[in-house]
Every structure is written in structure tokens, then in C-alpha cells.
Design a protein around this motif. Structure first.
Motif, short mmCIF file in Angstrom:
data_model
loop_
_atom_site.label_atom_id
_atom_site.label_comp_id
_atom_site.label_asym_id
_atom_site.label_seq_id
_atom_site.Cartn_x
_atom_site.Cartn_y
_atom_site.Cartn_z
N ASP A 2 0.68 -1.53 -0.23
CA ASP A 2 0.10 -0.34 -0.07
C ASP A 2 0.95 1.21 0.02
N THR A 3 1.92 1.30 0.39
CA THR A 3 2.96 2.23 0.36
C THR A 3 3.94 2.46 0.01
N VAL A 4 4.85 3.94 -0.48
CA VAL A 4 6.03 3.92 -1.03
C VAL A 4 6.96 3.33 0.09
N LEU A 5 6.88 2.99 1.64
CA LEU A 5 7.88 1.99 2.44
C LEU A 5 7.55 0.31 2.00
N ASP A 6 6.65 0.30 1.99
CA ASP A 6 6.16 -1.35 1.21
C ASP A 6 7.22 -1.45 0.69
N TRP A 7 7.10 -0.67 -0.83
CA TRP A 7 7.70 -1.39 -1.97
C TRP A 7 8.99 -0.76 -1.83
N PHE A 8 9.48 -0.47 -1.35
CA PHE A 8 11.31 -0.09 -0.84
C PHE A 8 11.61 -0.83 -0.02
N ALA A 9 10.73 -1.68 1.20
CA ALA A 9 11.38 -2.53 1.94
C ALA A 9 11.33 -3.75 1.18
N VAL A 10 10.37 -4.06 0.03
CA VAL A 10 10.44 -5.21 -0.45
C VAL A 10 11.99 -5.00 -1.76
N LEU A 79 15.41 5.80 1.03
CA LEU A 79 15.33 6.20 2.82
C LEU A 79 14.91 7.87 1.97
N ILE A 80 15.41 9.02 1.46
CA ILE A 80 14.57 10.49 1.35
C ILE A 80 14.15 10.71 0.62
N TYR A 81 13.60 9.46 -0.41
CA TYR A 81 12.02 9.26 -0.91
C TYR A 81 10.90 9.39 0.09
N VAL A 82 11.39 7.89 1.05
CA VAL A 82 9.93 7.74 1.41
C VAL A 82 9.96 8.95 2.90
N LEU A 83 11.07 9.86 3.08
CA LEU A 83 10.96 11.03 4.16
C LEU A 83 10.13 12.05 3.70
N VAL A 84 10.11 12.39 2.39
CA VAL A 84 9.86 13.81 1.98
C VAL A 84 8.54 13.24 1.14
N ASP A 85 8.37 12.19 0.78
CA ASP A 85 6.62 11.70 0.26
C ASP A 85 7.12 11.97 -0.63
N ALA A 86 7.88 11.72 -1.61
CA ALA A 86 7.97 12.01 -2.87
C ALA A 86 6.65 10.79 -3.49
N SER A 87 6.48 11.28 -4.44
CA SER A 87 5.88 11.34 -5.90
C SER A 87 4.99 9.06 -5.67
N PRO A 88 3.94 8.66 -4.83
CA PRO A 88 4.23 7.85 -4.55
C PRO A 88 3.48 6.53 -5.96
N GLN A 89 3.15 7.63 -6.73
CA GLN A 89 2.89 7.09 -7.93
C GLN A 89 3.83 6.47 -9.04
N ALA A 90 4.90 7.15 -8.47
CA ALA A 90 6.37 6.60 -9.15
C ALA A 90 7.28 5.78 -8.97
N ALA A 91 7.01 5.53 -7.43
CA ALA A 91 7.89 4.98 -6.78
C ALA A 91 7.84 2.95 -7.22
N PRO A 92 6.39 2.42 -6.65
CA PRO A 92 6.67 1.24 -7.84
C PRO A 92 7.13 1.05 -9.19
N SER A 93 7.38 1.72 -10.07
CA SER A 93 7.94 1.74 -11.45
C SER A 93 9.34 1.86 -11.51
N LEU A 94 9.96 3.45 -10.23
CA LEU A 94 11.35 3.18 -9.78
C LEU A 94 12.18 1.97 -9.53
N PHE A 95 11.27 1.78 -8.09
CA PHE A 95 11.98 1.02 -7.40
C PHE A 95 12.68 -0.01 -8.01
N VAL A 96 11.57 -0.57 -8.22
CA VAL A 96 10.84 -2.48 -8.71
C VAL A 96 12.54 -2.15 -9.94
#
Length: 141
Positions: A2-10, A79-96
């Protein structure tokens, strides 16, 4: 997830597992051929230490070093991405995409496949720049 943190953690866990796999590749070749550069390791199998690692081990070491140049940057930016609440829409594609590119980079490095290794590297770097842009946009706008 559900969250950017979830994607980052995985992705962080998957990157750790990938780096650990490169360690296993090195061990597999050293143990399989009973060739070790460290005297204490060679002594365990009753051998003299080798002066140069096996080519397969050297290649895995170079892939590992390349990871050490890129993955910590991903961890910091993520980590910075998560902390500053950067784009949640872009996070999954960037991280994965970054994570997948590092997997492809390692496999193509071990198999000596060009230009695929460089392409995978470039895609990963592009993701780091994308993350940087999202962070700056979140902070400056």
C-alpha cells in the motif's frame, strides 16, 4: 503493498538477496575447485593458497563491486524518497525497475553479455536520476 515504504522495503530485501547470491557464486567456484586465496581457507582443504582467484570468482567480485557503487545510492535515495513523501505514483516503477535492472546487470556480468550489461546498468542509473528528480520536486515545489 500500500505504501512507498512497502515497495522500498521489498526492493531492499531483493537487492540484499541478489548481492548474497553473488557471494554464493564465489563460494561455489572456490569450494568446487578447492582453490582459495586465504591461507586459512586453503588449509582447511589441505591446499596451498592460490595467488590469483578463479576467473569466475573474479567476475562475480567485479559484479559485487559494481553493486557496491550503485545499491547504497539506491538505499540512500529510497530512504529520502520515503521521508520526503515523494511521488507515490512513481515509486513502484522506479524501485522495481532499479531492482530488476540490478538483477539483469549481475546475470549479464556473470555471463559476459554485452551490450545487455551496459543497458541494464544505464536503466538502473536512469531510475536513480528519476528518484532524485521526484525528491527534488517534493522538496522544492
Amino acid at each position: 503493498m500500500d505504501t512507498v515504504l512497502d515497495w522500498f522495503a521489498v526492493c531492499a530485501v531483493l537487492l540484499f538477496l541478489k548481492m548474497f547470491a553473488l557471494s554464493l557464486v564465489q563460494g561455489y567456484h572456490r569450494i568446487g575447485k578447492r582453490q582459495f586465496p586465504n591461507p586459512e581457507d586453503a588449509a582447511v582443504v589441505g591446499r596451498r593458497p592460490v595467488t590469483e582467484d578463479l576467473p569466475e570468482v573474479q567476475r562475480a567480485q567485479r559484479a559485487w563491486r559494481n553493486d557496491l557503487e550503485n545499491i547504497p545510492v539506491f538505499f540512500a535515495l529510497g530512504l529520502i524518497y520515503v521521508l520526503v513523501d515523494a511521488s507515490p505514483q512513481a515509486a513502484p516503477s522506479l524501485f522495481v525497475t532499479f531492482t530488476a535492472s540490478r538483477y539483469v546487470h549481475s546475470v549479464t556480468y556473470l555471463l559476459a553479455l554485452q551490450p545487455w550489461r551496459t543497458l541494464a546498468y544505464g536503466i538502473g542509473i536512469g531510475c536513480l536520476f528519476g528518484m532524485s528528480f521526484c525528491i527534488l520536486r517534493a522538496v522544492l515545489v
